[in-house]
Design a protein around this motif. Structure first.
Motif, PDB file in Angstrom:
ATOM      1  N   THR A 152      42.688  42.798  26.651  1.00 44.11           N
ATOM      2  CA  THR A 152      42.219  41.876  25.615  1.00 44.11           C
ATOM      3  C   THR A 152      41.850  40.558  26.272  1.00 44.11           C
ATOM      4  OG1 THR A 152      43.682  42.912  23.980  1.00 44.11           O
ATOM      5  CG2 THR A 152      42.841  40.712  23.466  1.00 44.11           C
ATOM      6  N   LYS A 153      40.585  40.244  26.313  1.00 42.84           N
ATOM      7  CA  LYS A 153      40.110  39.055  27.003  1.00 42.84           C
ATOM      8  C   LYS A 153      40.125  37.842  26.058  1.00 42.84           C
ATOM      9  CE  LYS A 153      39.487  41.565  30.580  1.00 42.84           C
ATOM     10  NZ  LYS A 153      40.507  41.522  31.660  1.00 42.84           N
ATOM     11  N   ILE A 154      40.588  36.726  26.577  1.00 44.20           N
ATOM     12  CA  ILE A 154      40.676  35.488  25.803  1.00 44.20           C
ATOM     13  C   ILE A 154      39.805  34.434  26.479  1.00 44.20           C
ATOM     14  CG2 ILE A 154      42.211  33.693  24.923  1.00 44.20           C
ATOM     15  CD1 ILE A 154      44.460  35.736  24.968  1.00 44.20           C
ATOM     16  N   VAL A 155      38.937  33.821  25.725  1.00 45.70           N
ATOM     17  CA  VAL A 155      38.030  32.804  26.262  1.00 45.70           C
ATOM     18  C   VAL A 155      38.836  31.574  26.661  1.00 45.70           C
ATOM     19  CG1 VAL A 155      36.101  31.271  25.724  1.00 45.70           C
ATOM     20  CG2 VAL A 155      36.098  33.632  24.884  1.00 45.70           C
ATOM     21  N   PRO A 156      38.722  31.115  27.916  1.00 44.91           N
ATOM     22  CA  PRO A 156      39.452  29.906  28.335  1.00 44.91           C
ATOM     23  C   PRO A 156      39.114  28.711  27.448  1.00 44.91           C
ATOM     24  CG  PRO A 156      38.560  31.048  30.230  1.00 44.91           C
ATOM     25  CD  PRO A 156      37.972  31.731  29.033  1.00 44.91           C
ATOM     26  N   GLY A 157      40.150  28.007  27.023  1.00 44.51           N
ATOM     27  CA  GLY A 157      39.944  26.842  26.167  1.00 44.51           C
ATOM     28  C   GLY A 157      39.705  27.170  24.709  1.00 44.51           C
ATOM     29  N   ALA A 158      39.798  28.456  24.336  1.00 43.57           N
ATOM     30  CA  ALA A 158      39.556  28.843  22.946  1.00 43.57           C
ATOM     31  C   ALA A 158      40.593  28.219  22.021  1.00 43.57           C
ATOM     32  CB  ALA A 158      39.571  30.360  22.805  1.00 43.57           C
ATOM     33  N   ARG A 159      40.140  27.819  20.857  1.00 38.72           N
ATOM     34  CA  ARG A 159      41.022  27.219  19.851  1.00 38.72           C
ATOM     35  C   ARG A 159      41.237  28.208  18.704  1.00 38.72           C
ATOM     36  NH1 ARG A 159      43.705  22.573  20.401  1.00 38.72           N
ATOM     37  NH2 ARG A 159      43.112  21.812  18.339  1.00 38.72           N
ATOM     38  N   ASP A 160      42.271  27.941  17.905  1.00 41.75           N
ATOM     39  CA  ASP A 160      42.455  28.725  16.683  1.00 41.75           C
ATOM     40  C   ASP A 160      41.409  28.347  15.638  1.00 41.75           C
ATOM     41  OD1 ASP A 160      44.654  30.069  17.687  1.00 41.75           O
ATOM     42  OD2 ASP A 160      46.091  28.607  16.915  1.00 41.75           O
ATOM     43  N   PHE A 161      40.777  27.199  15.817  1.00 44.19           N
ATOM     44  CA  PHE A 161      39.734  26.718  14.918  1.00 44.19           C
ATOM     45  C   PHE A 161      38.532  27.654  15.001  1.00 44.19           C
ATOM     46  CE2 PHE A 161      36.384  23.142  14.337  1.00 44.19           C
ATOM     47  CZ  PHE A 161      36.189  23.516  13.020  1.00 44.19           C
ATOM     48  N   ARG A 162      38.313  28.407  13.916  1.00 44.41           N
ATOM     49  CA  ARG A 162      37.206  29.351  13.862  1.00 44.41           C
ATOM     50  C   ARG A 162      36.865  29.647  12.417  1.00 44.41           C
ATOM     51  NH1 ARG A 162      38.570  33.474  17.554  1.00 44.41           N
ATOM     52  NH2 ARG A 162      39.667  31.778  18.592  1.00 44.41           N
ATOM     53  N   LEU A 163      35.647  30.069  12.168  1.00 41.91           N
ATOM     54  CA  LEU A 163      35.190  30.415  10.825  1.00 41.91           C
ATOM     55  C   LEU A 163      34.934  31.908  10.796  1.00 41.91           C
ATOM     56  CD1 LEU A 163      34.385  29.197   8.033  1.00 41.91           C
ATOM     57  CD2 LEU A 163      32.030  29.117   8.904  1.00 41.91           C
ATOM     58  N   MET A 164      35.611  32.616   9.880  1.00 37.32           N
ATOM     59  CA  MET A 164      35.567  34.077   9.866  1.00 37.32           C
ATOM     60  C   MET A 164      35.094  34.620   8.531  1.00 37.32           C
ATOM     61  SD  MET A 164      39.310  34.747  11.647  1.00 37.32           S
ATOM     62  CE  MET A 164      40.121  33.502  10.605  1.00 37.32           C
ATOM     63  N   ARG A 165      34.419  35.736   8.608  1.00 38.01           N
ATOM     64  CA  ARG A 165      34.076  36.462   7.395  1.00 38.01           C
ATOM     65  C   ARG A 165      35.311  37.190   6.869  1.00 38.01           C
ATOM     66  NH1 ARG A 165      28.413  36.593   7.080  1.00 38.01           N
ATOM     67  NH2 ARG A 165      27.335  36.443   9.098  1.00 38.01           N
ATOM     68  N   ARG A 166      35.263  37.558   5.596  1.00 38.64           N
ATOM     69  CA  ARG A 166      36.402  38.200   4.953  1.00 38.64           C
ATOM     70  C   ARG A 166      36.811  39.492   5.652  1.00 38.64           C
ATOM     71  NH1 ARG A 166      40.949  37.640   2.787  1.00 38.64           N
ATOM     72  NH2 ARG A 166      40.033  35.699   2.020  1.00 38.64           N
ATOM     73  N   GLY A 167      35.843  40.260   6.153  1.00 44.33           N
ATOM     74  CA  GLY A 167      36.164  41.520   6.819  1.00 44.33           C
ATOM     75  C   GLY A 167      37.065  41.323   8.030  1.00 44.33           C
ATOM     76  N   MET A 168      36.814  40.272   8.816  1.00 39.20           N
ATOM     77  CA  MET A 168      37.640  39.998   9.987  1.00 39.20           C
ATOM     78  C   MET A 168      39.037  39.560   9.564  1.00 39.20           C
ATOM     79  SD  MET A 168      36.846  37.520  13.220  1.00 39.20           S
ATOM     80  CE  MET A 168      38.077  37.246  14.509  1.00 39.20           C
ATOM     81  N   VAL A 169      39.116  38.757   8.519  1.00 40.33           N
ATOM     82  CA  VAL A 169      40.421  38.305   8.016  1.00 40.33           C
ATOM     83  C   VAL A 169      41.264  39.500   7.576  1.00 40.33           C
ATOM     84  CG1 VAL A 169      41.596  36.970   6.212  1.00 40.33           C
ATOM     85  CG2 VAL A 169      39.554  36.044   7.330  1.00 40.33           C
TER      86      VAL A 169
END
Length: 310
Positions: A152-169
């Motif tokens: 599972t790759k994680i983008v360096p510096g990634a924040r929890d701040f994100r905008l998601m569509r209902r399907g992903m939630v």
């Protein structure tokens, strides 16, 4: 027709920041007339006046807001999960109350999500200005390690701040495990995500509740949640040490028989024993950490308890 956007805001001792965050969101959505914001504050056992501030915001008709208040501090991960379970917006975002997640970025994020086929628009810090060098070093080291040992790759510096569509939630909510590492979970569910870089922003008020030690423990949680490589390393290192010890025993045996020179060195022997003992205890700790996670999972305790909601 307006689109509802649920904004999840975990709070711990944010009495100064929460009203400023509310005001900043109100100003941002004045530029987004086709979108209806709905803020859900999660009071994670704050010991200051945060809960009263959240109650006061209920009387402000500017934008809709609600709050959940936990019975004690359960941690940000529990707050994020509680927020996701208790919102119903078509679009959902997670933001910090201290305004280190710039609300103005929501304009670009919404535009991208509505005009492309992305399922999520995330954010990542392009620099760490204002952060102690030691913390920056270990943060960068963490991302290098976890991306090397985890699928599972994680983008360096990634924040929890994100905008998601209902399907992903909905997909994230399917992962109801007790031990949570959201950055890994967001990546693991596999929805198409675009990251927007931005420069680091200082807190608008108050002080961070994340100490170096708490961040260090959190990083270890992330590594053990998404990789079993530490267990594999423990096994291989054990085999290597055993092989070295076996070769050494053969060497000592033949030296004693044919050369007649018994091996000396009490201090070196004790040092090796202590080294190997320490190595064994270390990897017992690694294994114990995994077993501890299993122990917490099988208890099926709730991730949080709500004391008050509105």
């Amino acid at each position: 027709m307006t689109t509802k956007i649920s904004i999840i805001v975990p709070c711990f001792n944010e009495e100064e920041s929460a009203p400023l965050f509310y005001q900043a969101i109100a100003e941002t959505f004045q530029k987004l007339p086709n979108y209806q914001p709905d803020i859900l504050f999660i009071n994670d056992g704050s010991t200051d006046n945060t809960l009263n501030k959240l109650r006061e915001l209920q009387a402000d008709p500017t934008i809709e807001s609600h709050y959940l208040s936990f019975s004690r501090q359960f941690g940000k991960e529990a707050g994020v999960y509680a927020g996701l379970k208790n919102v119903d917006g078509e679009l959902v975002t997670i933001m910090d109350a201290d305004l280190q997640d710039p609300p103005a970025m929501l304009i670009e994020m919404i535009n991208l999500l509505e005009t492309t086929d992305y399922d999520c628009i995330g954010t990542m810090r392009s620099d760490r200005s204002g952060e102690p060098p030691v913390r920056s070093f270990f943060s960068n080291l963490f991302y290098r390690i976890i991306n090397q040992i985890s699928q599972t790759k994680i983008v360096p510096g990634a924040r929890d701040f994100r905008l998601m569509r209902r399907g992903m939630v909905d997909a994230i909510l399917e992962m109801s495990e007790y031990n949570r590492f959201s950055k890994g979970i967001f990546s693991w569910v596999g929805f198409k995500t675009k990251y927007l870089p931005y420069q680091n922003v200082e807190r608008v008020a108050g002080s961070s509740s994340w100490s170096f030690w708490s961040l260090f423990k959190y990083s270890l949680e992330g590594i053990t949640d998404f990789s079993t490589v530490p267990l594999i390393i423990a096994g291989w290192l054990g085999l290597i040490v055993m092989a070295i010890a076996f070769v050494s025993l053969i060497f000592i045996f033949f030296q004693t028989i044919f050369v007649g020179n018994p091996t000396k060195g009490w201090a070196s022997t004790i040092s090796l024993i202590l080294f190997l003992g320490g190595l064994q205890l270390f990897f017992l700790g690694v294994i114990g950490n995994y077993i501890g996670k299993i122990f917490m999972e099988v208890k099926h305790r709730p991730l949080y308890i709500i004391k008050e909601k509105k």
